[in-house]
Scaffold this motif. Sequence first.
Motif, PDB file in Angstrom:
ATOM      1  N   GLN A   1      52.666  36.026  55.206  1.00 55.27           N
ATOM      2  CA  GLN A   1      53.881  36.179  54.442  1.00 55.27           C
ATOM      3  C   GLN A   1      53.699  35.678  53.020  1.00 55.27           C
ATOM      4  OE1 GLN A   1      56.657  33.976  56.786  1.00 55.27           O
ATOM      5  NE2 GLN A   1      57.387  35.788  57.821  1.00 55.27           N
ATOM      6  N   VAL A   2      53.030  34.541  52.872  1.00 55.14           N
ATOM      7  CA  VAL A   2      52.695  34.001  51.556  1.00 55.14           C
ATOM      8  C   VAL A   2      51.183  34.021  51.418  1.00 55.14           C
ATOM      9  CG1 VAL A   2      52.771  32.013  50.030  1.00 55.14           C
ATOM     10  CG2 VAL A   2      54.753  32.556  51.464  1.00 55.14           C
ATOM     11  N   ARG A   3      50.726  34.480  50.301  1.00 49.27           N
ATOM     12  CA  ARG A   3      49.277  34.577  50.074  1.00 49.27           C
ATOM     13  C   ARG A   3      48.886  33.877  48.789  1.00 49.27           C
ATOM     14  NH1 ARG A   3      46.230  39.858  49.909  1.00 49.27           N
ATOM     15  NH2 ARG A   3      47.645  40.247  48.165  1.00 49.27           N
ATOM     16  N   LEU A   4      47.692  33.312  48.822  1.00 50.78           N
ATOM     17  CA  LEU A   4      47.068  32.778  47.618  1.00 50.78           C
ATOM     18  C   LEU A   4      45.792  33.583  47.405  1.00 50.78           C
ATOM     19  CD1 LEU A   4      47.350  28.914  48.175  1.00 50.78           C
ATOM     20  CD2 LEU A   4      48.917  30.416  46.942  1.00 50.78           C
ATOM     21  N   VAL A   5      45.659  34.168  46.254  1.00 48.56           N
ATOM     22  CA  VAL A   5      44.499  34.997  45.968  1.00 48.56           C
ATOM     23  C   VAL A   5      43.759  34.418  44.771  1.00 48.56           C
ATOM     24  CG1 VAL A   5      43.670  37.282  45.355  1.00 48.56           C
ATOM     25  CG2 VAL A   5      45.650  37.029  46.877  1.00 48.56           C
ATOM     26  N   GLU A   6      42.503  34.039  45.016  1.00 50.09           N
ATOM     27  CA  GLU A   6      41.676  33.469  43.953  1.00 50.09           C
ATOM     28  C   GLU A   6      40.836  34.539  43.293  1.00 50.09           C
ATOM     29  OE1 GLU A   6      41.088  30.097  47.256  1.00 50.09           O
ATOM     30  OE2 GLU A   6      40.861  32.276  47.249  1.00 50.09           O
ATOM     31  N   SER A   7      40.447  34.267  42.075  1.00 49.02           N
ATOM     32  CA  SER A   7      39.518  35.128  41.359  1.00 49.02           C
ATOM     33  C   SER A   7      38.782  34.287  40.329  1.00 49.02           C
ATOM     34  CB  SER A   7      40.259  36.277  40.668  1.00 49.02           C
ATOM     35  OG  SER A   7      41.182  35.782  39.718  1.00 49.02           O
ATOM     36  N   GLY A   8      37.677  34.832  39.842  1.00 48.91           N
ATOM     37  CA  GLY A   8      36.961  34.172  38.757  1.00 48.91           C
ATOM     38  C   GLY A   8      35.672  33.494  39.142  1.00 48.91           C
ATOM     39  N   GLY A   9      35.344  33.442  40.422  1.00 51.06           N
ATOM     40  CA  GLY A   9      34.089  32.824  40.804  1.00 51.06           C
ATOM     41  C   GLY A   9      32.916  33.674  40.350  1.00 51.06           C
ATOM     42  N   GLY A  10      31.728  33.100  40.459  1.00 52.40           N
ATOM     43  CA  GLY A  10      30.563  33.860  40.067  1.00 52.40           C
ATOM     44  C   GLY A  10      29.321  33.021  40.011  1.00 52.40           C
ATOM     45  N   PHE A  11      28.291  33.625  39.440  1.00 53.98           N
ATOM     46  CA  PHE A  11      26.973  32.994  39.320  1.00 53.98           C
ATOM     47  C   PHE A  11      26.680  32.812  37.835  1.00 53.98           C
ATOM     48  CE2 PHE A  11      22.717  32.105  40.874  1.00 53.98           C
ATOM     49  CZ  PHE A  11      21.938  32.347  39.765  1.00 53.98           C
ATOM     50  N   LEU A  12      26.278  31.607  37.467  1.00 56.00           N
ATOM     51  CA  LEU A  12      25.948  31.389  36.061  1.00 56.00           C
ATOM     52  C   LEU A  12      24.950  30.251  35.930  1.00 56.00           C
ATOM     53  CD1 LEU A  12      28.888  29.571  34.239  1.00 56.00           C
ATOM     54  CD2 LEU A  12      28.696  29.738  36.708  1.00 56.00           C
ATOM     55  N   GLN A  13      24.414  30.116  34.750  1.00 52.44           N
ATOM     56  CA  GLN A  13      23.427  29.084  34.492  1.00 52.44           C
ATOM     57  C   GLN A  13      24.100  27.782  34.058  1.00 52.44           C
ATOM     58  OE1 GLN A  13      20.672  30.850  31.684  1.00 52.44           O
ATOM     59  NE2 GLN A  13      19.373  31.551  33.354  1.00 52.44           N
ATOM     60  N   ALA A  14      23.378  26.705  34.265  1.00 51.63           N
ATOM     61  CA  ALA A  14      23.888  25.383  33.890  1.00 51.63           C
ATOM     62  C   ALA A  14      24.280  25.352  32.413  1.00 51.63           C
ATOM     63  CB  ALA A  14      22.839  24.321  34.180  1.00 51.63           C
ATOM     64  N   GLY A  15      25.358  24.659  32.158  1.00 56.80           N
ATOM     65  CA  GLY A  15      25.850  24.538  30.791  1.00 56.80           C
ATOM     66  C   GLY A  15      26.934  25.532  30.445  1.00 56.80           C
ATOM     67  N   GLY A  16      27.107  26.531  31.292  1.00 52.68           N
ATOM     68  CA  GLY A  16      28.097  27.559  31.032  1.00 52.68           C
ATOM     69  C   GLY A  16      29.497  27.143  31.458  1.00 52.68           C
ATOM     70  N   LEU A  18      33.344  28.603  33.271  1.00 43.28           N
ATOM     71  CA  LEU A  18      33.943  29.555  34.192  1.00 43.28           C
ATOM     72  C   LEU A  18      35.409  29.186  34.355  1.00 43.28           C
ATOM     73  CD1 LEU A  18      32.617  31.907  35.802  1.00 43.28           C
ATOM     74  CD2 LEU A  18      32.538  30.367  37.772  1.00 43.28           C
ATOM     75  N   ARG A  19      36.236  30.185  34.551  1.00 45.93           N
ATOM     76  CA  ARG A  19      37.641  29.912  34.795  1.00 45.93           C
ATOM     77  C   ARG A  19      38.066  30.581  36.095  1.00 45.93           C
ATOM     78  NH1 ARG A  19      42.429  31.566  30.689  1.00 45.93           N
ATOM     79  NH2 ARG A  19      42.008  33.641  31.562  1.00 45.93           N
ATOM     80  N   LEU A  20      38.597  29.770  36.982  1.00 46.71           N
ATOM     81  CA  LEU A  20      39.125  30.270  38.245  1.00 46.71           C
ATOM     82  C   LEU A  20      40.634  30.445  38.120  1.00 46.71           C
ATOM     83  CD1 LEU A  20      37.245  27.969  40.790  1.00 46.71           C
ATOM     84  CD2 LEU A  20      36.497  30.126  39.780  1.00 46.71           C
ATOM     85  N   SER A  21      41.145  31.466  38.781  1.00 46.88           N
ATOM     86  CA  SER A  21      42.581  31.706  38.800  1.00 46.88           C
ATOM     87  C   SER A  21      43.049  31.880  40.236  1.00 46.88           C
ATOM     88  CB  SER A  21      42.930  32.959  37.993  1.00 46.88           C
ATOM     89  OG  SER A  21      42.631  32.788  36.632  1.00 46.88           O
ATOM     90  N   CYS A  22      44.283  31.515  40.468  1.00 51.10           N
ATOM     91  CA  CYS A  22      44.876  31.661  41.796  1.00 51.10           C
ATOM     92  C   CYS A  22      46.324  32.071  41.611  1.00 51.10           C
ATOM     93  CB  CYS A  22      44.785  30.358  42.571  1.00 51.10           C
ATOM     94  SG  CYS A  22      45.674  30.359  44.142  1.00 51.10           S
ATOM     95  N   ALA A  23      46.711  33.115  42.297  1.00 51.64           N
ATOM     96  CA  ALA A  23      48.083  33.602  42.207  1.00 51.64           C
ATOM     97  C   ALA A  23      48.730  33.576  43.585  1.00 51.64           C
ATOM     98  CB  ALA A  23      48.103  35.021  41.650  1.00 51.64           C
ATOM     99  N   ALA A  24      49.933  33.037  43.631  1.00 49.72           N
ATOM    100  CA  ALA A  24      50.701  33.000  44.877  1.00 49.72           C
ATOM    101  C   ALA A  24      51.671  34.165  44.895  1.00 49.72           C
ATOM    102  CB  ALA A  24      51.461  31.684  44.997  1.00 49.72           C
ATOM    103  N   SER A  25      51.737  34.805  46.036  1.00 49.20           N
ATOM    104  CA  SER A  25      52.671  35.917  46.179  1.00 49.20           C
ATOM    105  C   SER A  25      53.185  35.944  47.610  1.00 49.20           C
ATOM    106  CB  SER A  25      51.995  37.245  45.823  1.00 49.20           C
ATOM    107  OG  SER A  25      50.938  37.505  46.726  1.00 49.20           O
TER     108      SER A  25
END
Length: 124
Positions: A1-16, A18-25
């Motif tokens: 009924q309620v969902r949390l959906v994440e996005s923004g993960g990934g693979f990157l090199q040290a020093g970089g 990243l921004r993660l996002s989560c939306a509730a619906s």
Amino acid sequence: QVRLVESGGGFLQAGGSLRLSCAASAASGIEFSISAMAWYRQAPGKQCELVASISRGDTTTYADAVKGRFTISGDSAKNTVRLQMNQLRPKVTAVYYCYSKMRVPPIPGTSVYWGQGTQVTVSS
């Protein structure tokens, strides 16, 4: 009924960065009120740990390991939370989970919801 959906993960090199996002619906007709959102992470072979949290009043908390490099922010109008991660190191490699504590009438009290997780991998 309620969902949390994440996005923004990934693979990157040290020093970089990243921004993660989560939306509730929620499904049509279901209303909810968020009291807090947070990000947790679980690295291979380790327990799940709190990374950062933000309350409805925008009070934030951070794990000592990420203070100064990670920033959590929320948008109550959009029911979203973001985690800006800078100066990433290999040791932050983990699955990052979005967490939310909310009121979902007619369920009494507050309920806890989790996202499905998003992988963050940082190479050296």
